[in-house]
Structure formats: structure tokens, C-alpha cells
Enzyme design. Structure first.
Site, PDB file in Angstrom:
ATOM      1  N   ASP A   1      66.696  89.071  20.152  1.00 42.06           N
ATOM      2  CA  ASP A   1      67.844  88.179  20.035  1.00 42.06           C
ATOM      3  C   ASP A   1      67.514  87.004  19.119  1.00 42.06           C
ATOM      4  OD1 ASP A   1      69.311  89.718  21.743  1.00 42.06           O
ATOM      5  OD2 ASP A   1      69.184  88.358  23.461  1.00 42.06           O
TER       6      ASP A   1
ATOM      7  N   MET B   1      77.123  79.823  28.322  1.00 43.78           N
ATOM      8  CA  MET B   1      77.776  79.724  26.999  1.00 43.78           C
ATOM      9  C   MET B   1      79.085  78.926  27.067  1.00 43.78           C
ATOM     10  SD  MET B   1      77.024  83.663  25.769  1.00 43.78           S
ATOM     11  CE  MET B   1      77.439  84.373  27.383  1.00 43.78           C
TER      12      MET B   1
ATOM     13  N   ALA C   1      67.088  74.902  27.688  1.00 39.96           N
ATOM     14  CA  ALA C   1      66.309  74.757  28.927  1.00 39.96           C
ATOM     15  C   ALA C   1      64.905  75.315  28.797  1.00 39.96           C
ATOM     16  CB  ALA C   1      67.031  75.449  30.083  1.00 39.96           C
TER      17      ALA C   1
ATOM     18  N   GLY D   1      67.041  87.296  25.465  1.00 43.16           N
ATOM     19  CA  GLY D   1      66.918  86.024  26.157  1.00 43.16           C
ATOM     20  C   GLY D   1      67.361  86.148  27.601  1.00 43.16           C
ATOM     21  N   GLY D   2      66.682  85.434  28.495  1.00 45.16           N
ATOM     22  CA  GLY D   2      67.043  85.496  29.906  1.00 45.16           C
ATOM     23  C   GLY D   2      66.712  86.841  30.504  1.00 45.16           C
ATOM     24  N   ASP D   3      67.689  87.441  31.187  1.00 44.65           N
ATOM     25  CA  ASP D   3      67.541  88.751  31.824  1.00 44.65           C
ATOM     26  C   ASP D   3      68.428  89.750  31.093  1.00 44.65           C
ATOM     27  OD1 ASP D   3      66.702  90.144  34.668  1.00 44.65           O
ATOM     28  OD2 ASP D   3      68.641  90.848  33.929  1.00 44.65           O
TER      29      ASP D   3
ATOM     30  N   LYS E   1      73.095  87.790  18.094  1.00 48.51           N
ATOM     31  CA  LYS E   1      74.493  87.469  17.847  1.00 48.51           C
ATOM     32  C   LYS E   1      74.681  85.967  18.051  1.00 48.51           C
ATOM     33  CE  LYS E   1      75.815  91.941  19.816  1.00 48.51           C
ATOM     34  NZ  LYS E   1      76.166  92.599  18.555  1.00 48.51           N
TER      35      LYS E   1
ATOM     36  N   PRO F   1      64.170  82.075  29.790  1.00 46.82           N
ATOM     37  CA  PRO F   1      65.021  81.031  29.227  1.00 46.82           C
ATOM     38  C   PRO F   1      64.486  80.387  27.960  1.00 46.82           C
ATOM     39  CG  PRO F   1      63.794  80.177  31.081  1.00 46.82           C
ATOM     40  CD  PRO F   1      63.493  81.650  31.029  1.00 46.82           C
TER      41      PRO F   1
END
Length: 429
Positions: A211, A345, A373, A264-266, A233, A188
Site C-alpha cells: 500500500d 478515513m 498514529a 496497512g493495518g489489518d 490507492k 498502523p
């Protein structure tokens, strides 16, 4: 060795393991220092310390009085022993505690498998030198060994398989080898939340396609010589076409590069990782997927919001609200079917999304927007579904954000002050 305590015994054992002949004395007696090359005083007795220091100085004997830097003629580093791999850690006497703490961390990272791994690399090196392989051809072999499953095989006790793998890699010396692409979850935002596998792949990478939301502090953990390419993006901005990303990944792998696609994230949670994995597989490129901590769960946790809690919520769902129209009537159906709804989002269409949810859940249902976060810029806005969009507009809320809807938003409100003092990598707010 002077002293009758745990520290004295531990140091005596370490010296013996290094091949030293050690005399142990609980107290100093006349003649104890005769014929010795060095002395360690671990007694903790100030009077004894002074006497040992004076006699050692007089006789020209190297002396180390524990926890007395001014009475040390040598410093004993903390040692990570993965024979034949040895790592010495010294703080120049400033903090033996820190040296020992760092040793424990390195020992947890460099497990017992590193000993046989280093020996195998040595065997491969000697073999390649006997074959007359040029150094420029040797180095790619060592890199492939380091980035291969060899360490995992040795860790699992499968030494025979590991040896066969090493032989296979060494046998391809001088030949062009295709690279691979690792789809890696960056989590995150907090660098501490990267997985161990993610950090090791970043260190091994030749090129990183990342990203836009991957922070500079995470990229700083990567190989300093790796090329970094932003293919992120962002809504309303010029972005890289997905087909162009696929092509760039394939070309880099075919050029023999170790490629990391950092998301980002998974990678498989609203990250288009599935599309990229399919495109790479169809192109015949080896793909490795490393999961990451998804913001869908990390953002609520970082805000002190449990998505499930006994007596409050026993189910949750995750969806994207990038365009609430994309879900069609399923958005309302999803909201009705679970206790907690997490929407990724949400900001682009927040007013309409909140209105649709309010129609089925009621305007008083608690809601929260968690922004950036786990990063230093994290902020949390709590309101009701009826007011969340107006509150976000008035507060100038910016993405990336996650919307959480459900009674869990207020479930731990009374404990927020206590949780804010947590030493967890995820700061609860």
C-alpha cells in the site's frame, strides 16, 4: 576458573559443555596456573586480577579477566546453542551485557526446534548431492523448507509429520513449484508493531506489493533483494485498479514467487483483503493471511484513548467514513447504539459526517482526530463534535486519520502527562 560466584559457575559449566576440562578455584594459590591453556578470572577482586594477569602473561597463558578488557588476551562470545546450529555474539569486549542481552533475544526467536530443523536440512542436502542434483535446483528446495510449516511442526513435537513434509519437498527437486501469496497486515505504521509472522514473511519474500501508506522503515525490514511494487490507492490521485492488483498477484504466484501483499493495518479491516483472498482462491493460488494491528484500535490507544472503560464506555463500533453517504441512515443508528464510535478515513467528508453525528449525539460530545498514529508524525486533535471539522481545517490536519467520538476521548485526560512518558512501542500522547 577463578572465583566463587554465579558468573564463575556459569562459565565453568559452559566450558565443560564445550568439552573442556575445568579446574575451579575460589582463590588463586601457587601452582594453580601450571599446565593450563587458558584462565578466566571471575573473582572481581582487583588484587587477585592483577596477580593472575601478571602470572598468565609471564607463562604465556591466554587470560580473560571479567569486565577488564585491558586484561584480556581472548574474548568469550555469548553463545546461542541450537546444536548443530551455533551462533556466537561478540562486542569485542565493549559490552558483555549487550552480548548477553542479544543472546537472550536470539534464543527466544530461535527455539529448540531449530536443532532438528538444521539436522533435517543436512539430511536433505546430503540426499540431493548423492542424487547429483545441481546447486541451482537445490536452493529452491531449501527455501521451500524454510518457508514451509516444517518449523511449526517440529515446535509442536510432530517430528514424524515434519520428516514426511521434508521428504515431500525434497522429492520435488528440479520441478517447477507454484508460489503463494501472503496477505500481511503492516499495522498502523510503527515497525515495532509488525507481528513476528509478518517480519519473517517479509524476509522470505521475492516480491512485495504494498500500500502507499506502508512506510519505508517497514519496507526496510524486508528481503533486500525482493522487488517492491507500490499498488496503493490514494484519494484524488491515479491509483492501481483492484482488478490489476488481482492479476499481478496471481501471475507472480504462478511464476513460483513468494509473494507478500502488504497492507496497512489489518488485511480484513477496510483493506480489501477479502476481495483479494477470493480472487486468489478462485485462481487456485495458495493464500496465507497474517492479521495486523488495525488502526481502528491502535490509533485511539496511541492517543491515550481507551475505546472501552468501565463506568465510561462498554461498547464500540468501527466503520469507514470515506463517504458518510455510503452508510446511509446506518451512521446515525450506529452512533446511537454504541458508547464509542471509531471512523476510519474521515477527512474527505469530515464536515458532513460531524454534522450528521452532532444531530444525534449533540454538539458537546467529545471527539478526536488521530493522525499518522504510532509514527513520528503522530498528532492528536481533541475538540467537540460541533467544532472538530473547523479545528481540523484551521490546523491543516492531513491523513491518514482516525476519528474517535465518545466520552472516552477525555476519560484519561488527567493522566496524559504520565502516559506520555511510557516506554511502550505505542507512544501515548
Amino acid at each position: 576458573m577463578l572465583g566463587d560466584n554465579r558468573l564463575a559457575r556459569e562459565k565453568a559449566e559452559l566450558l565443560r559443555a564445550a568439552g573442556a576440562q575445568v579446574r575451579e578455584h575460589a582463590q588463586r594459590q601457587p601452582g594453580d596456573l601450571l599446565g593450563v591453556r587458558l584462565v578466566i578470572d571471575a573473582s572481581g577482586d582487583e588484587e587477585l586480577n592483577r596477580g593472575v594477569w601478571a602470572e598468565a602473561e609471564e607463562r604465556g597463558i591466554l587470560v580473560n579477566v571479567l569486565d577488564r578488557p585491558e586484561r584480556c588476551r581472548f574474548i568469550a562470545p555469548a553463545l546461542v546453542n541450537r546444536d548443530p546450529l551455533l551462533i556466537a555474539i561478540s562486542t569485542s569486549g565493549e559490552s558483555p551485557f549487550l552480548a548477553a542481552a542479544l543472546r537472550l533475544r536470539l534464543e527466544s526467536w530461535l527455539g529448540a526446534e531449530w536443532g532438528p530443523f538444521v539436522r533435517l536440512l543436512g539430511e536433505v542436502r546430503r540426499r540431493l548431492r548423492q542424487q547429483g542434483a545441481a546447486l541451482a535446483d537445490q536452493v529452491p528446495v531449501y527455501r521451500r523448507l524454510l518457508n514451509s510449516p516444517l518449523l511449526a511442526l517440529l515446535r509442536a513435537g510432530r517430528a514424524a509429520e515434519g520428516t514426511r513434509l521434508a521428504d515431500s519437498i525434497a522429492g520435488a527437486v528440479g520441478s517447477a513449484q507454484p508460489g503463494r501469496v501472503a496477505l500481511v497486515g503492516a499495522g498502523p505504521g510503527a515497525p515495532e508493531l509488525l507481528t513476528v509472522a509478518a517480519r519473517e514473511l517479509l524476509l522470505a519474500a521475492d516480491i512485495i506489493f504494498h500500500d502507499a501508506l506502508v512506510g519505508s522503515d517497514i519496507l526496510a525490514l524486508a528481503n533486500p533483494q525482493a522487488e517492491r511494487i507500490d499498488v496503493g490507492k490514494r484519494g484524488g490521485r491515479v491509483s492501481t485498479e483492484q482488478s490489476a492488483i488481482h492479476q499481478a498477484l496471481v501471475e507472480a504466484a504462478r511464476a513460483g514467487k513468494e509473494v507478500v501483499r502488504l497492507k496497512g493495518g489489518d488485511p480484513y479491516v477496510f483493506g480489501r483483503g477479502g476481495e483479494e483472498a477470493l480472487a486468489l482462491a478462485q485462481a487456485g493460488v495458495e493464500v496465507l493471511v497474517v492479521p495486523g494491528v488495525s488502526s481502528a484500535l491502535a490509533a485511539p490507544a496511541a492517543a491515550g484513548i481507551p475505546v472501552t472503560m468501565r463506568g465510561v464506555a462498554s461498547s464500540f463500533a468501527v466503520a469507514t467514513a470515506h463517504s458518510s453517504d455510503a452508510l446511509g441512515p446506518r451512521l446515525e443508528a450506529l452512533a446511537r447504539s454504541v458508547d464509542t464510535l471509531v471512523l476510519m478515513m474521515p477527512l474527505a467528508d469530515l464536515k458532513r459526517t460531524a454534522a450528521r453525528l452532532e444531530a444525534v449525539l449533540g454538539g458537546n460530545r467529545p471527539a478526536a482526530l488521530v493522525c499518522s498514529a504510532t509514527t513520528p508524525a503522530q498528532s492528536v486533535l481533541r475538540s467537540s463534535l460541533a467544532q472538530i471539522a473547523a479545528a481540523a481545517s484551521a490546523g491543516g490536519v492531513r491523513g491518514p486519520a482516525v476519528l474517535v467520538v465518545g466520552e472516552v476521548v477525555q476519560a484519561l485526560a488527567a493522566a496524559q502527562g504520565l502516559m506520555a512518558a511510557s516506554t511502550s512501542p505505542i507512544k501515548l500522547r
